[in-house]
Scaffold this active site. Structure first.
Site, PDB file in Angstrom:
ATOM      1  CD  GLU A  26      87.698  65.710  82.332  1.00 36.83           C
ATOM      2  OE1 GLU A  26      87.877  66.086  81.155  1.00 36.83           O
ATOM      3  OE2 GLU A  26      86.562  65.599  82.830  1.00 36.83           O
ATOM      4  CG  HIS A  29      86.959  63.527  77.589  1.00 34.40           C
ATOM      5  ND1 HIS A  29      86.078  62.817  76.813  1.00 34.40           N
ATOM      6  CD2 HIS A  29      86.345  63.701  78.800  1.00 34.40           C
ATOM      7  CE1 HIS A  29      84.975  62.555  77.509  1.00 34.40           C
ATOM      8  NE2 HIS A  29      85.112  63.078  78.717  1.00 34.40           N
TER       9      HIS A  29
END
Length: 571
Positions: A26, A29
């Protein structure tokens, strides 16, 4: 009580493994979105409300982004302004009214060019593929224990024995290519199932080691590849582990048998001097003056009830003349209703040959059975000083291998542990200009193996029963942590590669599927309709749920009996 104690260990290993992998994914991203000027509303590790109680919660806000560490550590997400996928993660973070506001519209994901969208999407899997490189790099800097290219055992009747190789020989080159580690030697030999091979050896103490060149024929025999599939492999009869000084006595009329020795006796000392392995025992016995009496101290009986005996044997110059061979496959237990038991194999039997070929190590015998494909084997064994031959047909059986479940051809015996570790050294590389390329190569090799396995799984060459879910990940993480931090990091590397590759697949909801949607929208020069997006998400969700359901079912069926035993242990 033991069941309760195991729960925190499992939970810690599982959360530590997934926590690192999800955070890294994550963060990829998140960092890419920030670089591209996309406003990130929420960065959450885990699902659900933030960890904590009352006013003390693992949640904070900075620069317009909510950072959360949530209660359920089985996922995570990055919520961006204008993200159409908030329903997929169940997030209800309120976003500002950006429609009609040029400044906010420019900060949405949808307003960015295709290359930036793809950069943001692929940054998550890329981080999962970069993490193994960094972990391997750090591990190389800290040092990895690796087996040196030093011969521990030379099998009886092997090409290596015929060429005069000895335990303790250090292999420094194979066909002119320098080698330092045992896996380099093993790979070079196994990948050449026929022909001649040149070895350069160092023999003797390091200060006065003499170099020798040996050329020998490589034998071909059935073996297994990394996916447990049968193929012909090269074999020289060299093993890295050392053989314990455990005796095999095959002839009741031999000097060893007449002196009172029997199969399974472990020699701990010769003429009062301790011996550690078979090689040390053989050297000490051969050095005894001809005709002298040699005093052997032997241990016999089960591990929990060892007895010590003193046995005097004549010095005959070699253990072969004495009538003693290494007990490499000494049967310790036989599983009822398995082929070995049905054929008449008993505990205490010494397996000496298969299909007429001498067996010089347990690993060679094991691979011969694994690679049999259910073909009937003629097993020659020694029992009470007599030799007999039995016909045994291996049966395909689900068994535990390295902490996982596999289907292998087995006969149902357990051998005595008759090996000792071979020579080890620390593989350490502090120079980043050398270590980093090595880390990339090692990660690329592991990724290649995973891609081959994925292809075989999809095509059905590998059973889908091998697909594991969260229970299996938790179990493997727990086992790896118990074995040591190095094993835990190795598992983290493999799971990180799996996560990175799987997220690249063009399946809706996964990163690869989102990239495909954005590419289609760029080609048609307009966004997909809300209805189309919903259908795509539903298809992806159904596929993902089905895949997770299969993995979860495999977990339950694989560990159901163990789960019941755990429940009984709680009481």
């Amino acid at each position: 009580m033991n069941g309760f104690l195991a729960v925190p260990e499992f939970a810690f290993a599982f959360v530590a493994m997934l926590g690192v992998l999800i955070t890294v994914h994550e963060f990829g991203h998140f960092a890419a979105a920030k670089l591209c000027g996309v406003r990130v509303l929420k960065f959450s590790i885990g699902f659900g409300p933030p960890l904590g109680f009352g006013r003390f919660r693992a949640a904070w806000q900075r620069s317009g982004t909510d950072y959360v560490i949530a209660w359920l550590p089985l996922g995570g997400f990055v919520r961006m302004l204008g993200d159409a996928n908030e329903d997929a993660v169940g997030d209800r973070t309120e976003e500002p009214a950006w429609r009609g506001d040029p400044n906010l519209e420019s900060q949405t994901l949808g307003a960015k060019p295709l290359w930036q969208k793809l950069f943001i999407i692929f940054a998550g899997p890329a981080m999962n593929l970069l993490l193994p490189v960094l972990v391997v790099w750090g591990t190389l800097a800290a040092g990895i224990d690796r087996p040196l290219a030093v011969v521990g055992t030379v099998e009886r009747g092997s090409p290596a024995a015929g060429a005069g190789l000895r335990p303790g020989d250090r292999i420094v080159a194979v066909d002119g290519e320098p080698v330092h580690w045992w896996d380099e030697v093993e790979e070079a030999v196994r990948e050449r199932p026929a022909g001649r091979l040149g070895l350069e050896l160092e023999r003797g103490a390091a200060a006065a080691a003499a170099r020798e060149q040996v050329t020998l024929d490589v034998a071909s025999r059935p073996g297994l590849d990394v996916f447990r599939e049968t193929k012909d492999v090269g074999w020289l009869g060299l093993q890295h582990p050392r053989q314990k000084a455990v005796l095999g006595v095959t002839d009741a009329g031999s000097p060893a048998a007449r002196a009172g020795l029997r199969s399974g006796d472990r020699v701990s000392a010769i003429d009062g001097q301790p011996v550690e392995d078979w090689n040390a025992f053989a050297r000490a016995y051969e050095a005894a003056p001809a005709g002298a009496a040699v005093a052997l101290r032997v241990e016999r009986g089960p591990e929990d009830a060892r007895e010590t005996a003193e046995v005097s044997v004549p010095a005959l110059g070699s253990l072969e003349r004495l009538g003693a061979i290494p007990a490499v496959v000494l049967v310790a237990a036989v599983t009822a209703d398995m082929p070995a038991a049905q054929a008449g194999v008993r505990p205490g039997d010494l397996i000496v040959a298969v299909d007429g070929a001498p067996i010089g190590s347990f690993s060679t015998f094991q691979e011969t059975v694994f690679a049999s494909k259910g073909r009937t084997l003629e097993i020659q064994l020694a029992r009470a000083g007599a030799t007999e031959t039995l016909r045994v047909t291996p049966r395909r059986t689900t068994t535990s291998v390295a902490g996982g479940e596999e289907e292998l051809f087995l006969i149902g015996i357990q051998g005595e542990n008759a090996i000792l570790p071979g020579a080890l050294d620390v593989d350490r590389e502090l120079n980043p200009l050398v270590a980093l390329p090595r880390a990339f190569v090692m990660t690329a090799e592991a990724t290649g193996v995973f891609l081959q396995g994925l292809k075989k799984l999809v095509s059905g060459e590998i059973s889908r029963k091998n697909l594991g879910g969260p229970i299996e990940i938790a179990r493997q993480s727990h086992l790896a942590l118990q074995r040591g931090f190095q094993d835990f990091l190795q598992l983290l590397v493999m799971i990180s590669i799996n996560l990175g590759i799987l997220n690249l697949l063009p399946i809706p909801i996964l990163d690869g599927g989102q990239a495909l949607v954005y590419t289609v929208e760029a080609v048609k020069r307009g966004p997909l309709s809300q209805r189309t997006r919903e259908m795509v998400q539903q298809v992806g969700l159904v596929f993902l749920v089905a895949l997770m359901g299969l993995a979860f079912w495999n977990d339950l069926s694989r560990h159901w009996s163990g789960f019941l035993d755990w429940l009984r242990g709680l009481t």
